[in-house]
Design a protein around this motif. Structure first.
Motif, PDB file in Angstrom:
ATOM      1  N   SER A 199       6.054  27.241 -15.400  1.00 61.03           N
ATOM      2  CA  SER A 199       5.230  27.714 -16.514  1.00 61.03           C
ATOM      3  C   SER A 199       3.742  27.645 -16.229  1.00 61.03           C
ATOM      4  N   GLU A 242      11.481  34.119 -18.501  1.00 61.12           N
ATOM      5  CA  GLU A 242      10.784  33.438 -19.589  1.00 61.12           C
ATOM      6  C   GLU A 242       9.333  33.897 -19.610  1.00 61.12           C
ATOM      7  N   PHE A 244       5.361  32.730 -20.725  1.00 59.57           N
ATOM      8  CA  PHE A 244       4.438  31.653 -21.064  1.00 59.57           C
ATOM      9  C   PHE A 244       3.053  32.260 -21.241  1.00 59.57           C
ATOM     10  N   THR A 254       2.152  30.295 -26.469  1.00 56.70           N
ATOM     11  CA  THR A 254       3.201  31.315 -26.488  1.00 56.70           C
ATOM     12  C   THR A 254       3.688  31.608 -27.899  1.00 56.70           C
TER      13      THR A 254
END
Length: 534
Positions: A199, A242, A244, A254
């Protein structure tokens, strides 16, 4: 704790960057690993949640010092710093045990859930057992950060000296959402673990304001210009399916921008975009005042999402197909970025677009484009060398910001308050008003802005002496003064606001000059100010 307090004393007692860096490097070489982690956290603004409010701290300190609260408050306004005031008025009356920095901070974290009486007992016992500087540091942990001239960049430099790890690598390691309560020094600094980087954003590259005329930058063919958009600088990271979203202030945001989750369908894994989050009501750029309605909200309601939607205006590509491409020339990164973003722009449901880059024939052409900035809802131009890599932090040479001249207006000084730090004995924080013409014969001064910078030390002293002789009323630390002095106030942005008495909000107001040549009758009106609203 004793060693950390001594470190803060060293850092606070010098203006020399080299001395500060060396003191920090020595501390990082000698402190325990857990104390190192907490020191990194404190100096990068990751202090624990405040366990006690400042009202209670002031009451307890005045009680321990055996002075009335009003006298403590007067002392506080003279000193200008609450932690320093408490350290001065409270005496060391008993020997205290020496605890580690980590133990003290862990106690403060647990203290938040205690009763008021338990908090008072713990805090006052600590004050009694600490010397002056330890008491100052302990109270700072409760009240806020340290103003000691240490940026995260300098802290990272010192850590690099102590560990032998490259500064840029450390800057990357220290980014992100790590928790000093649970992470070890080994995990945070020494260990290489790619999984931890899922992330993590890259350290942001920041520009300096242009120092001379743009033509000093040489051949225009070497430079791109693009508008400097007035939003929230952010990186959008797409890894492992994903998303971020990181702000420039190293905050993971986010959840505050749920519209960006639609991008997961269109942006491939292993992509990191750098750009500006902009308010986009009615498919046009809104004002920063619009965006403020989204900032700081823990939960974004459906009605707010509809009222103030946002987009990402992308202007750089930092990671592509899982590879760090920051060393690639900017012109090449832009080609990749455009190939990714341009096919998405036509779809209105996708909250992303592209910041246009321009190559112009002459610096006068650049100046003409800069003159259109406010019409395009930007702050001016960014000038970027086509061959520039994406560097870490604020560096000179490759990226420059060339902002438009600020808005200005002549206003009347109406209120004054003492400053902080070295200005705590002077009235240096000012409130200004403009004329509100309620009828043909009647008008009154209405507050519109506060400012505390822009005058020389000599001007501050001269105005302070006048304020003390021309006070009309006192409201705690604030004094209303006789309307007499006019100042030219500069500010970067302006918008209508229901939260201000004037009905107008200004961004970054500061004093441009003291208009001793003007009387208050010549100051501007509220209607003059509103005419500046785009």
């Amino acid at each position: 704790m004793k060693d950390f307090a001594q470190l803060i004393k060293q850092l606070d007692s010098t203006n020399k960057t080299s001395v500060k860096v060396n003191a920090l490097a020595h501390y990082f070489k000698t402190a325990s690993d857990t104390d190192k982690v907490w020191t990194i956290a404190i100096l990068s603004h990751r202090r624990p949640p405040r366990p006690v409010n400042t009202t209670l701290l002031r009451e307890w300190a005045s009680e321990m010092a055996e002075i009335p609260l009003w006298l403590f408050e007067e002392s506080y306004h003279i000193v200008g710093d609450l932690a320093e005031t408490i350290a001065l008025v409270v005496s060391t009356t008993r020997g205290g045990k020496t605890h580690s920095l980590t133990r003290v901070l862990n106690h403060l974290i647990l203290l938040k859930a205690r009763s008021e009486e338990e908090k008072k007992t713990y805090v006052t016992q600590q004050w009694q057992g600490l010397n002056y500087y330890e008491r100052f540091v302990f109270t700072k942990f409760i009240t806020g950060g340290f103003r000691i001239g240490i940026s995260q960049k300098l802290m990272t430099r010192a850590l690099s000296i102590a560990t032998g790890i490259d500064e840029d690598v450390l800057a990357y390691k220290l980014m992100g959402n790590w928790d000093p309560k649970t992470i070890s020094f080994q995990e945070l600094v020494l260990k290489e673990n790619q999984g931890d980087y899922l992330s993590k954003p890259y350290p942001f590259y920041l520009a300096y304001a242009i120092e001379a005329t743009p033509d000093s930058l040489g051949d225009t063919a070497l430079w791109y210009a693009e508008h400097k958009w007035d939003g929230i600088r952010a990186q959008l990271i797409f890894r492992n399916r994903e998303l971020f979203v990181w702000s420039r202030g190293e905050e993971l945001v986010t959840d505050k921008y749920p519209e960006f989750f639609t991008l997961l369908k269109h942006i491939p894994d292993g992509t990191v975009l750098d750009g500006e989050i902009l308010p986009y009501p009615d498919d046009t750029i809104g004002s920063f005042n619009d965006l403020q309605k989204r900032i700081g909200r823990k939960m974004v309601s459906k009605s707010l999402l509809l009222k103030v939607p946002v987009i990402l205006r992308a202007y750089d590509l930092l990671e592509w197909e899982g590879k760090d491409i920051r060393e690639m020339p900017f012109a090449q990164r832009r080609i990749l970025l455009e190939s990714l973003i341009k096919p998405l722009i036509s779809a209105k449901s996708i909250p992303i677009d592209l910041s246009e880059t321009m190559t112009l024939q002459s610096w006068s052409d650049f100046a003409k484009e800069r003159a259109t900035a406010r019409d395009k809802k930007s702050e001016g131009l960014m000038l970027k060398r086509k061959d520039s890599p994406y560097l870490v932090g604020r560096k000179k040479g490759d990226w420059w910001k060339w902002k438009v001249d600020p808005f200005t207006i002549d206003a009347v000084l109406t209120y004054a308050m003492r400053g902080h730090g070295r200005r705590s004995n002077l009235f240096t924080d000012y409130t200004f008003g403009l004329w509100n013409e309620t009828s043909d014969e009647k008008r009154e001064l209405v507050t519109f802005a506060k400012a505390y910078s822009g005058l020389t030390d000599e001007e501050f002293r001269k105005l302070d002496a006048w304020i003390k002789k021309n006070t009309l009323e006192r409201f705690g630390p604030v004094r209303s003064v006789t309307p007499y002095h006019v100042f030219e106030i500069a500010f970067e942005g302006i918008a209508l606001s229901g939260r201000h008495k004037s009905g107008v909000a200004t961004r970054f107001p500061r004093i441009l000059r003291w208009r001793s040549d003007k009387s208050i009758e010549e100051a501007n009106t509220l209607s003059d100010l509103k005419k500046l609203i785009p």
